[in-house]
Design an enzyme around this catalytic site. Structure first.
Site, mmCIF file in Angstrom:
data_model
loop_
_atom_site.group_PDB
_atom_site.id
_atom_site.type_symbol
_atom_site.label_atom_id
_atom_site.label_comp_id
_atom_site.label_asym_id
_atom_site.label_seq_id
_atom_site.Cartn_x
_atom_site.Cartn_y
_atom_site.Cartn_z
ATOM 1 N N ARG A 84 0.812 -1.223 0.000
ATOM 2 C CA ARG A 84 0.000 0.000 0.000
ATOM 3 C C ARG A 84 0.849 1.277 0.000
ATOM 4 O O ARG A 84 0.346 2.363 -0.247
ATOM 5 C CB ARG A 84 -0.944 -0.013 1.218
ATOM 6 C CG ARG A 84 -2.048 -1.054 1.104
ATOM 7 C CD ARG A 84 -2.748 -1.310 2.435
ATOM 8 N NE ARG A 84 -2.001 -2.249 3.281
ATOM 9 C CZ ARG A 84 -2.397 -2.656 4.484
ATOM 10 N NH1 ARG A 84 -3.524 -2.193 4.993
ATOM 11 N NH2 ARG A 84 -1.669 -3.512 5.177
ATOM 12 N N ALA B 140 35.106 39.871 -2.318
ATOM 13 C CA ALA B 140 33.871 39.553 -3.047
ATOM 14 C C ALA B 140 34.184 38.895 -4.380
ATOM 15 O O ALA B 140 35.051 39.345 -5.118
ATOM 16 C CB ALA B 140 33.074 40.833 -3.276
ATOM 17 N N ALA C 82 42.881 42.734 -7.040
ATOM 18 C CA ALA C 82 41.547 42.478 -7.585
ATOM 19 C C ALA C 82 41.639 42.023 -9.036
ATOM 20 O O ALA C 82 42.501 42.473 -9.785
ATOM 21 C CB ALA C 82 40.701 43.743 -7.486
HETATM 22 C C1 UD1 Z 1 -1.823 -6.252 11.289
HETATM 23 C C2 UD1 Z 1 -2.755 -7.130 12.128
HETATM 24 C C3 UD1 Z 1 -3.995 -6.302 12.507
HETATM 25 C C4 UD1 Z 1 -3.550 -5.060 13.264
HETATM 26 C C5 UD1 Z 1 -2.536 -4.259 12.473
HETATM 27 C C6 UD1 Z 1 -1.951 -3.184 13.344
HETATM 28 C C7 UD1 Z 1 -2.490 -9.440 11.352
HETATM 29 C C8 UD1 Z 1 -3.092 -10.541 10.584
HETATM 30 N N1 UD1 Z 1 -3.156 -8.296 11.366
HETATM 31 O O1 UD1 Z 1 -2.510 -5.936 10.092
HETATM 32 O O2 UD1 Z 1 -4.859 -7.082 13.326
HETATM 33 O O3 UD1 Z 1 -4.692 -4.252 13.556
HETATM 34 O O4 UD1 Z 1 -1.441 -5.095 12.035
HETATM 35 O O5 UD1 Z 1 -1.187 -2.261 12.620
HETATM 36 O O6 UD1 Z 1 -1.429 -9.605 11.933
HETATM 37 N N2 UD1 Z 1 4.856 -9.003 7.831
HETATM 38 C C9 UD1 Z 1 5.808 -9.983 7.744
HETATM 39 N N3 UD1 Z 1 5.544 -11.072 6.995
HETATM 40 C C10 UD1 Z 1 4.358 -11.270 6.343
HETATM 41 C C11 UD1 Z 1 3.385 -10.240 6.449
HETATM 42 C C12 UD1 Z 1 3.655 -9.134 7.206
HETATM 43 O O7 UD1 Z 1 6.893 -9.854 8.315
HETATM 44 O O8 UD1 Z 1 4.214 -12.297 5.691
HETATM 45 C C13 UD1 Z 1 5.143 -7.811 8.644
HETATM 46 C C14 UD1 Z 1 5.064 -6.502 7.869
HETATM 47 O O9 UD1 Z 1 6.346 -6.160 7.346
HETATM 48 C C15 UD1 Z 1 4.594 -5.508 8.922
HETATM 49 C C16 UD1 Z 1 3.820 -6.357 9.911
HETATM 50 O O10 UD1 Z 1 4.167 -7.706 9.646
HETATM 51 O O11 UD1 Z 1 5.657 -4.882 9.580
HETATM 52 C C17 UD1 Z 1 2.312 -6.184 9.809
HETATM 53 O O12 UD1 Z 1 1.902 -6.524 8.500
HETATM 54 P P1 UD1 Z 1 0.776 -5.700 7.741
HETATM 55 O O13 UD1 Z 1 0.565 -6.315 6.411
HETATM 56 O O14 UD1 Z 1 1.047 -4.264 7.808
HETATM 57 O O15 UD1 Z 1 -0.491 -6.048 8.668
HETATM 58 P P2 UD1 Z 1 -1.854 -5.245 8.794
HETATM 59 O O16 UD1 Z 1 -2.703 -5.558 7.642
HETATM 60 O O17 UD1 Z 1 -1.572 -3.831 9.080
HETATM 61 CA CA CA Z 2 0.211 -2.618 9.239
#
Ligand code: UD1
Ligand code: CA
Length: 452
Positions: free
Chosen positions: A14, A376, A419
């Site tokens: 995103r 200058a 200069a």
């Molecule tokens: C997640 C939570 C949601 C919470 C929100 C808070 C889950 C399923 N959902 O959603 O409940 O409200 O965070 O901000 O956990 N990441 C990995 N590996 C993966 C996927 C993600 O390391 O396979 C890491 C991402 O880099 C990130 C974090 O996990 O730092 C969260 O992932 P993101 O996709 O942002 O989760 P949200 O949809 O925001």
């Molecule tokens: Ca997130």
């Protein structure tokens, strides 16, 4: 004793960026670096960072932080799948695991301490951080029984219209009793809207689950897109500026000023509108900065003034006045009580005490002594099209207006440059150098009339 795991493997679709999300910058530090900083005071026994998308870049960006262990999540199948990768690394571990999303840059250590305390006092299997948001869109919704015991977490995308009305959200911070989590991790299913293995599904399978509300909901802004990045930036700027104002720094029109939290400012500094302090910058007492200035990775001594100027990677000693419209870059060092004036550029240049470069000059790769006066329009011609060359200027030497110093060149002490000179050869101490064509005056000369 606690082990920390930080989730940093996701791409951050995103953000619509070629840079992995966790490396996006907020107030001078990457998102993931901020999360790491927030856990530092807890003195974790181990810190595991789960990396995947562009893992080489992510690891390289964190190279300077000691004691991190990187765990690869080769394909990113969700937050639960990410934590599954820890199983071989935490075999036999019986303590607590604090898990944080890597996109949670504003979380405070104090909040994490409260979470750990509640977790331990209540002997929970897992304790999660929650918040009540006016606009919970995008976050997982947390459903509790009256006593903060969590019954269900439903991701935004999986919510029914009725569930979506619930404003209590999952912040993405969890303290698990590791053996309980390790037991349920292999059973996670990906039957949800995103076809991912959710860590949130593990939460309700491990036993007693308690939710702790964060005091300040601004701490748990998760960064998923540029709008949230801007929101977090605004929150962080407010925090930083309040801190410095309470510490004795005057900000005139704070809304137009930005300060990285890597900056140090002493009391009785005045910062005027449209001024930006970045990176590893130190500002000593009595400085007056701005309006309209950018100071980055630089140190300014006491009572330095900077007006409408850009100073990067430089050290400026006390009482020196800079600007308006000066540019110092590339490891400049300026001594005490100097004046760097209007439309002057200094690059990789050292200037002794009480020296002036007051108008329309460029000094590059130059070392000049004390009480030097650069007239200058003096320019060092430091580049021959292939290489950069050095210019040395001795103490008390003065260059006349519009002189060109062709490097490599050494001017001794107490040299005067006439200069308009173009100086190509070294000049010894106590000399006057005149390097221009002699003036010719043709008295009585008139332009010949042509035609009728
Ligand atoms: C997640 C939570 C949601 C919470 C929100 C808070 C889950 C399923 N959902 O959603 O409940 O409200 O965070 O901000 O956990 N990441 C990995 N590996 C993966 C996927 C993600 O390391 O396979 C890491 C991402 O880099 C990130 C974090 O996990 O730092 C969260 O992932 P993101 O996709 O942002 O989760 P949200 O949809 O925001
Ligand atoms: Ca997130």
């Amino acid at each position: 004793m606690v082990v920390v795991a930080i989730l940093a493997a996701g791409r951050g679709t995103r953000m619509k960026s070629s840079l992995p999300k966790v490396l996006h910058c907020l107030g001078g530090r990457s998102l993931v670096e901020r999360v790491i900083k927030s856990v530092e005071p807890l003195v974790p026994s181990r810190q595991l960072v789960i990396v995947g998308y562009q893992s080489q870049e992510v690891k390289a960006a964190m190279q300077s932080i000691p004691s991190l262990e990187f765990v690869e999540q080769a394909v990113q199948l969700g937050t639960g799948h990410a934590i599954q990768q820890l199983l071989p690394h935490l075999q036999g571990y019986t303590g607590d695991l604090l898990i944080l999303n890597g996109d949670l840059p504003l979380i405070r250590t104090q909040t994490l301490q409260q979470l750990l305390q509640t977790h331990q006092e209540n002997q929970n299997a897992v304790t999660i951080l929650t918040a009540h948001l006016d606009d919970p869109k995008g976050y997982g919704r947390v459903f509790c029984s009256g006593d903060n015991l969590v019954q269900q977490i439903v991701e935004d995308k999986d919510c029914t219209a009725a569930q979506r009305q619930n404003c209590r959200i999952n912040a993405g911070v969890y303290c698990f009793r590791w053996p309980s989590l390790a037991e349920v991790l292999p059973n996670l299913q990906a039957n949800n809207a995103q076809k991912e293995y959710y860590l949130t599904d593990a939460v309700t399978q491990v036993g007693k689950v308690m939710a702790v509300d964060v005091d300040d909901y601004q701490e748990i802004v998760g960064i998923n897109d540029r709008l949230q990045l801007a929101t977090a930036t605004a929150i962080l700027q407010t925090r930083i500026k309040e801190k410095w104002m309470m510490a004795g720094v005057t900000l005139i029109d704070p809304g137009s000023i930005t300060i990285d939290d890597t900056v140090e400012i002493q009391p009785d500094v005045v910062i005027e509108p449209q001024t930006h302090l970045r990176g590893h910058t130190v500002i000593e007492t009595g400085c007056r900065l701005g309006p309209g200035s950018l100071i980055e990775n630089s140190q300014l001594g006491e009572n330095v003034t900077v007006h409408y100027s850009v100073v990067t990677d430089s050290i400026v000693q006390a009482e020196t006045r800079i600007g308006p419209y000066a540019h110092l870059r590339g490891h400049v060092q300026v001594g005490n009580g100097c004046r760097i004036g209007n439309f002057v550029e200094l690059k990789n240049t050292q200037l002794g005490d009480r020296s002036n470069v007051a108008h329309l000059s460029y000094l590059g790769d130059t070392t000049a002594g004390s009480q030097v006066n650069i007239g200058a329009g003096t320019i060092t011609a430091n580049y021959d099209g292939v290489k950069k060359h050095q210019t040395k200027i001795g103490d008390r030497t003065k260059t006349g207006s519009n002189s060109v110093l062709v490097a490599p060149l050494t001017l001794g002490d107490d040299v005067y440059v006439a200069a308009g000179s173009t100086v190509t050869e070294d000049v010894p101490d106590d000399s006057l150098v005149i390097a221009r064509s002699r003036q010719v005056v043709k008295q009585g000369w008139r332009r010949k009339e042509t035609g009728g």
